[in-house]
Design an enzyme around this catalytic site. Structure first.
Site, PDB file in Angstrom:
ATOM      1  N   ALA A  95       0.718  -1.287   0.084  1.00  0.00           N
ATOM      2  CA  ALA A  95       0.053  -0.015   0.067  1.00  0.00           C
ATOM      3  C   ALA A  95       1.085   1.183   0.038  1.00  0.00           C
ATOM      4  O   ALA A  95       0.530   2.151  -0.684  1.00  0.00           O
ATOM      5  CB  ALA A  95      -0.843   0.097   1.184  1.00  0.00           C
ATOM      6  N   SER A 117      17.773  -3.846  15.883  1.00  0.00           N
ATOM      7  CA  SER A 117      19.276  -3.171  15.690  1.00  0.00           C
ATOM      8  C   SER A 117      19.636  -2.532  17.021  1.00  0.00           C
ATOM      9  O   SER A 117      19.411  -1.569  17.401  1.00  0.00           O
ATOM     10  CB  SER A 117      19.225  -1.869  14.837  1.00  0.00           C
ATOM     11  OG  SER A 117      20.428  -1.469  14.362  1.00  0.00           O
ATOM     12  N   ARG A 150      -2.956 -31.688  30.564  1.00  0.00           N
ATOM     13  CA  ARG A 150      -1.680 -31.652  29.733  1.00  0.00           C
ATOM     14  C   ARG A 150      -1.465 -29.862  29.384  1.00  0.00           C
ATOM     15  O   ARG A 150      -2.609 -29.217  29.589  1.00  0.00           O
ATOM     16  CB  ARG A 150      -2.030 -32.031  28.077  1.00  0.00           C
ATOM     17  CG  ARG A 150      -2.558 -33.734  28.219  1.00  0.00           C
ATOM     18  CD  ARG A 150      -1.010 -34.550  28.625  1.00  0.00           C
ATOM     19  NE  ARG A 150      -1.558 -35.590  29.050  1.00  0.00           N
ATOM     20  CZ  ARG A 150      -1.496 -36.889  28.239  1.00  0.00           C
ATOM     21  NH1 ARG A 150      -0.829 -36.729  27.042  1.00  0.00           N
ATOM     22  NH2 ARG A 150      -1.904 -37.931  28.784  1.00  0.00           N
ATOM     23  N   ASP A 162       0.646  -8.484  18.680  1.00  0.00           N
ATOM     24  CA  ASP A 162       0.304  -8.422  20.112  1.00  0.00           C
ATOM     25  C   ASP A 162      -1.048  -7.376  20.453  1.00  0.00           C
ATOM     26  O   ASP A 162      -1.580  -7.625  21.532  1.00  0.00           O
ATOM     27  CB  ASP A 162       1.390  -7.936  21.253  1.00  0.00           C
ATOM     28  CG  ASP A 162       2.366  -9.193  21.304  1.00  0.00           C
ATOM     29  OD1 ASP A 162       1.898 -10.415  21.324  1.00  0.00           O
ATOM     30  OD2 ASP A 162       3.548  -8.997  21.783  1.00  0.00           O
TER      31      ASP A 162
END
Lengths: 324, 324, 324, 324
Positions: D22, D73, D248, D128
Site C-alpha cells: 500500500a 538493531s 496437559r 500483540d
C-alpha cells in the site's frame, strides 16, 4: 548429458512448483546445468529460456500455480513451430527436456522426438488423475481436498435448511475427483463419466433417504457425467421427484486448480521431478515418471496417452454402503 | 421475564451457533429458562420448541450452519400462521424471543408484536453485512475470508496462464463482500451494486494494466451489480476489448455461506447473543443488538429495515490506488 | 455373527470418526446389529455400551477426535478387568469386536481372545504411521499436513529474520511425520530416531547453507530422536557452530493429534472400517485391516506388534538433494 | 516531499507485506519516488536501500512475513549508528520514512528525528495488539485466528480423552490474543497479565465444571501471566485439585507469528500503509497511523509508547458467563 531444461504445460496444478524445484535441485546435485522455459512450448518457440540455480527455486515448494507459467500452444502443433523450438533449444545447447503436464504435453514431446531426437521425460501434472502409469498425478490430492473443503462448507447450509445439493466438481473424462471427494464428504451419491447412473436411480436414492428421515443430501457430479452437467441433472431430477423439495446446484469451478499444495502433492511432485531428471540423465526418453504401488516407474508416453485408467469400482460400491 | 426462546431465520450464516450458545449460556447465568425453536417461524407455528441447557450448546461454537436449523416461512406472513405461533408460545409459557436473522426476520417480529405483544430482540445474522445498526453482521467476516481464500487460489491459475478472471461473489443488494474480498485479494477492480462502474471504464482499466505489463487481472463482481452478473459482464467486456484475451468467469456460490466461523465472527456472535438476551431481560423490545464503534447498541427494527447502510467510498478509492 | 461392537483406544487420531461411521453403516448394510463402546477397554469393563444406528454416525465424517472417546485402560491389563469386560459383552450379546487403535490396543485384544475367544479385527488408528501391515495409518496424513502448515507459517518468520529454526514434531519411535513434513516443508535437514544424524553433520549442513547464502534454515526433529529433543539439540549445535546465530526452537505438540481429517484419511478410514467389519463377518480374527499397495489386506496382530516398519531411506536421501 | 522510504522493524507480523504494498502503490499513485530498506534500522545503517516500483509489490498481499525482512538493531541505539543511517538516507536523497513496527521502532524514530529531523510516520505492525492509538494492530487478527485453529484441534483431543488442557498463547505484556482466542475457542478460563486470576479460583472453576459433568476443559494462558507460564501454572493447579486428573500443557509458540494474513489484516494493513504514506506527504511526523472507531487517526509516537491500552473487561466477564 550436460544441459537440460524444464517446463510446465497444459492446465496448472498445485505441486508443479515443488516438481520444478526437485528438477532444478536434482540437476545442481548431479552437476548438470538446468534451464527453465516459460509458458510451455510457446516459450520454447519464442526462446523464453533462462538458466536456473538452486536459488531460483527457493521458497516455492508451498506455492500453487507454476513459476514457469503454462500455456497451450497451437504453434507447436505445426512443423514450423517445432522447427523454431528446436532451433531455440540448440542455440541454448539443451540436450534433454523435463515436461510437467498431461497427455497433450506428452503427445507434443513424442512428435518432437520423432522429428528432432530431443529426449523428453515427463512428470504427470494434472489435477484430474486420469493418466495411466501413475497411481496419483501431481495436483490431484490438493484438488480433492479443495473440493472436500467446499463440500464441508456446503453441508453446513444443506443441513441447516434441509436441502438437496448438487455439487459439480472437475473431471471432464474422469470421475476421480468426484469419487474421492464424494466418499470423504459423505455424499449420498456420486455421478461419474465412467459409469452410467440412471436418473431414476438418483430419484430412488433421494426418496429412500427421506424415508429414513435424512433431511439433507449431497450429490457429487463430475463435470463430464454423461447424463449432463449438474444444472441439467438437477432439473430432470426435480421433475421426476414429484414433490416440492429445496434443491440447489453449485459448480466449484476454478478454485480446484489452485491453492497451497498438500503434503502428499509436494512429496509426490518432488519424487517425480527428481525421478524424471534422474531418468533423463540415465538415458530414459519418451517416458513418464510415475509412482505405482509406492515404486518409481517409467511408462512410455504412448501408453500414458492410449491406455485407459479405470476407476476403482470398490470405491463406488463404498459410496452406496456408507450412505445407508 | 422467566422464560425466553431463541431461533434462527433466513439464510444461515457462520457464527449463528456461537450466538445461540451465548443466548443459552447467558440465560442459564441469569437464571432464566430458555427454549430453542427449530426452523424459524415454521417451528414456532408447528410447536417444534424444546428446552435448552448449558449442555445443549456444548462444542458448537466452532460449527458453521445452525443447530436450530433455519427456514423462510410463508405461513407466518398470514394472520392464521401468526395465531398458531402465538398459541404455541403461550402453551410453552414463553414471554420473549431472541431472533437471529435479517430484515425479513425482523419484519415478521414487528408484525407479531403489533398483534400479540410478544417482545423480540434481534441479532443480525447474515453474511451480506447489509443491516443498518451494526458495523458487522454475524457471518460476514467468515464469508469475506472464504471468498478471499477462493480468490487466492484462482490467482495462482490466473498468474500461471496470464488470464483475466471475473469472480462473482455474494451480495444481491450490497457490495460489502465484494469490496473487502477485492481489496484483500489484490483485485484490479471491484464492481458493486451501490456504484455504477461503466463497462468502458473496466475496459480502460484492463488496457492500462496490460500497458504496464500486468499479465493477469482479477475483477470482483457482486452478484447484484447493475451491469449484470459476471457472465454477462465478461461477454460485453470481451467484445469491447477488441483483442484476443484469455478471460474466465467463476461464481463462488454457496461455499460463502458455510464453514467454520472466524474468531471475529465467534466473538461478535457471542457479544450480540448475550447483548440481545440481556437487552430482552432489561425490557428492550423490537430492537436489534449491534456493535457500532466497538459499543453494544440497540437499534429499532424499523430503522434496521428502512435505513440504508452506505458502503465506505474510501475503500473503493483504495482499490483504484492499490492496483496502479 | 449377529451382533458386533466398535471402540476406539489409545491416542485419538483424525479419521477415527470416519472409521466408526464405516463400521456402523457397513453393519447396517449387512443386516448386523452394531454397538458402540465408550472409552475403549474401560467402557467395556464398565458396560458403557450402547446400540448404534445409521443416524448415530450422521455428520461425523469430517470431525476430528472420536465420538466414542478413547482411553488407556490399566484395569484391562488385569485378569479381573478382562473378566468384567467379558461379562459385559456377554450381557449385551456381542459376538465380535472392531478395535480402532494401535499396538497397545491389539496386544489387549490378543490376550482377551486367548482367554475368552472373542474375535477382534483391528483398524490402525494412530498418527505415527508406525504399524507394520499398512502403508498408512488413520490420522497420519492429517498429522503430516498439520505439521506442514505449521512449518509453512514458521518459515515466514525464519525468512523475515534470517533465522535457524528447530521444529520438533511427533514420533516417539518413528520418523514418519518428521520425514514427510520435512520434505514437503523444504527443510534443510530431518532428524529421525531410525537413523543417527551426528551433530557435526548438522553443523556442517548449516555452514554449507550459509556459504551458499541461505539466510534461513529449517531443521525438523522427531520427538524421539536419539540425539535428544529439539531444545537439547539446538543448544549443542549452537555451541559447536561457534558463531552468533539467531536460533529458535518450537515444539508443535498436541495440535498434531486433532483437526478436520484430510480427504486421504477419511477415505482410508472408511475403507479400513468397512474392511475390518467385513473381515470380522467373514470369520477373520486377531488381524488388522490395512492397505498395502492399494489393496486391502489382513495382517495378524502378532505381526503388527512384533515386526518393524522401516522408513523409506530414499526419502532421507531426497531431503539432502532437495536442500542443495 | 519527492522521495520516501519504507521499512519493517521488530517482530514480523502477517499483513506487513500488504502494508508495504500500500505504501509503494500509494507513492506511485501520488507521483512520489519510493525506496525499500531491508532489515529495519540495520539496513538503513548499511545502505541496504533500493528503489521500488508497482511491480516490486506484485503478488505479495497474501504472503506472511515481510519481503523487506526485519531485525532488531543494537547499532541504531548508538549515536554512531544513527549518524551512519542519516548519511545513507542523505546519499539516497530520502526525505521521509514509513516505519512498520512497534514501540521499539517508534522510539528509535523519535530519537532519530530529534537528532536529524527526518520525519517518520509509523504503521502498527505487531501481533500483540498492545499499541495505544489503534483498535487493532497489523497481524493481530491473523494471530488470533491461528491460535484459534490450534485450540479447535486441541479440543478434539481434550474431548476424546476427557482432559484439561492449558494452552499458552503469545502476549508478554498483553492478554489480547489470549482473551479473543479464548472466547472464540470456548475456553473455560482465560488468564491474562492485566488481571490477576488467583489459582484457587482456577481450581474452583475446574471443580464446578466437573460437578456439571463437563468432561474436558480448556484454559488459555497468556505468555506473560503474572502467575507464571502455563507449565508452572498447571503444576500448581494439579497439586491443589487433589484428584487425579489428566492434565496437559501445550505452548503454541512461533506459529502465531506467521501465515497467510486474514482479510481483516490485509485491509487494515492496506488502509494504514496508505494512511501513513498520505500522512507523511501531508506533513505529519512522529505519529502512528491507526484506526479507531473505523476512522483513520494519527497518534504521536510519544503517546503510543507511553499510554497503556487497557483490555476490555466486558470480554473477561463474557468468558465467565459463556462457560457456565
Amino acid at each position: 548429458m550436460k544441459r537440460v531444461a524444464v517446463f510446465t504445460s497444459g492446465g496448472d496444478a498445485p505441486g508443479m512448483n515443488a516438481c520444478i524445484r526437485a528438477v532444478v535441485r536434482g540437476a545442481v546435485y548431479h552437476g548438470v546445468e538446468v534451464f527453465g522455459i516459460r509458458r510451455g512450448y510457446n516459450g520454447m518457440i519464442n526462446g523464453d529460456i533462462f538458466p536456473m540455480t538452486s536459488h531460483s527455486v527457493s521458497n516455492i515448494v508451498q506455492r500453487g500455480g507454476t513459476i514457469l507459467k503454462s500455456a497451450r500452444s497451437k504453434e507447436f502443433m505445426t512443423p514450423e513451430g517445432r522447427k523454431k523450438a528446436y532451433d531455440q533449444l540448440m542455440s541454448h545447447g539443451i540436450e534433454g527436456l523435463i515436461a510437467v503436464g498431461g497427455n497433450g504435453t506428452f503427445t507434443g514431446a513424442l512428435k518432437f522426438f520423432e522429428e528432432y531426437q530431443i529426449p523428453t521425460v515427463g512428470a504427470p501434472g494434472t489435477i484430474d488423475n486420469d493418466l495411466y502409469g501413475t497411481d496419483y498425478t501431481i495436483g490431484y490430492d490438493t484438488a480433492v481436498n479443495t473440493a472436500l473443503e467446499a463440500i464441508d462448507k456446503i453441508r453446513d447450509t444443506a443441513d441447516s435448511h434441509d436441502r438437496v445439493f448438487f455439487i459439480e466438481v472437475m473431471g471432464r473424462d474422469s470421475g476421480y475427483i468426484a469419487i474421492q471427494s464424494g466418499i470423504a464428504g459423505g455424499a449420498e451419491l456420486v455421478m461419474v463419466p465412467e459409469v452410467l447412473t440412471p436418473i431414476p436411480e438418483v430419484v430412488e436414492t433421494l426418496k429412500q433417504g427421506w424415508s429414513r428421515s435424512k433431511s439433507s443430501s449431497i450429490i457429487i457430479v463430475a463435470e463430464g457425467d454423461v447424463e449432463g452437467n449438474a444444472v441439467v441433472l438437477a432439473e430432470q431430477i426435480r421433475e421426476q421427484v414429484g414433490v416440492d423439495i429445496d434443491m440447489r446446484v453449485t459448480t466449484l469451478g476454478h478454485i480446484q486448480r489452485g491453492g497451497v499444495p498438500t503434503a502428499y502433492d509436494r512429496i509426490l511432485a518432488s519424487r517425480l521431478g527428481l525421478g524424471a531428471l534422474e531418468g533423463l540423465l540415465e538415458g530414459q526418453k519418451n517416458v513418464m515418471a510415475g509412482i505405482v504401488n509406492n515404486e518409481l516407474i517409467y511408462t512410455p508416453f504412448i501408453d500414458t496417452i492410449k491406455l485407459p485408467k479405470p476407476i476403482n469400482e470398490d470405491l463406488l460400491r463404498m459410496v452406496r454402503i456408507l450412505s445407508v
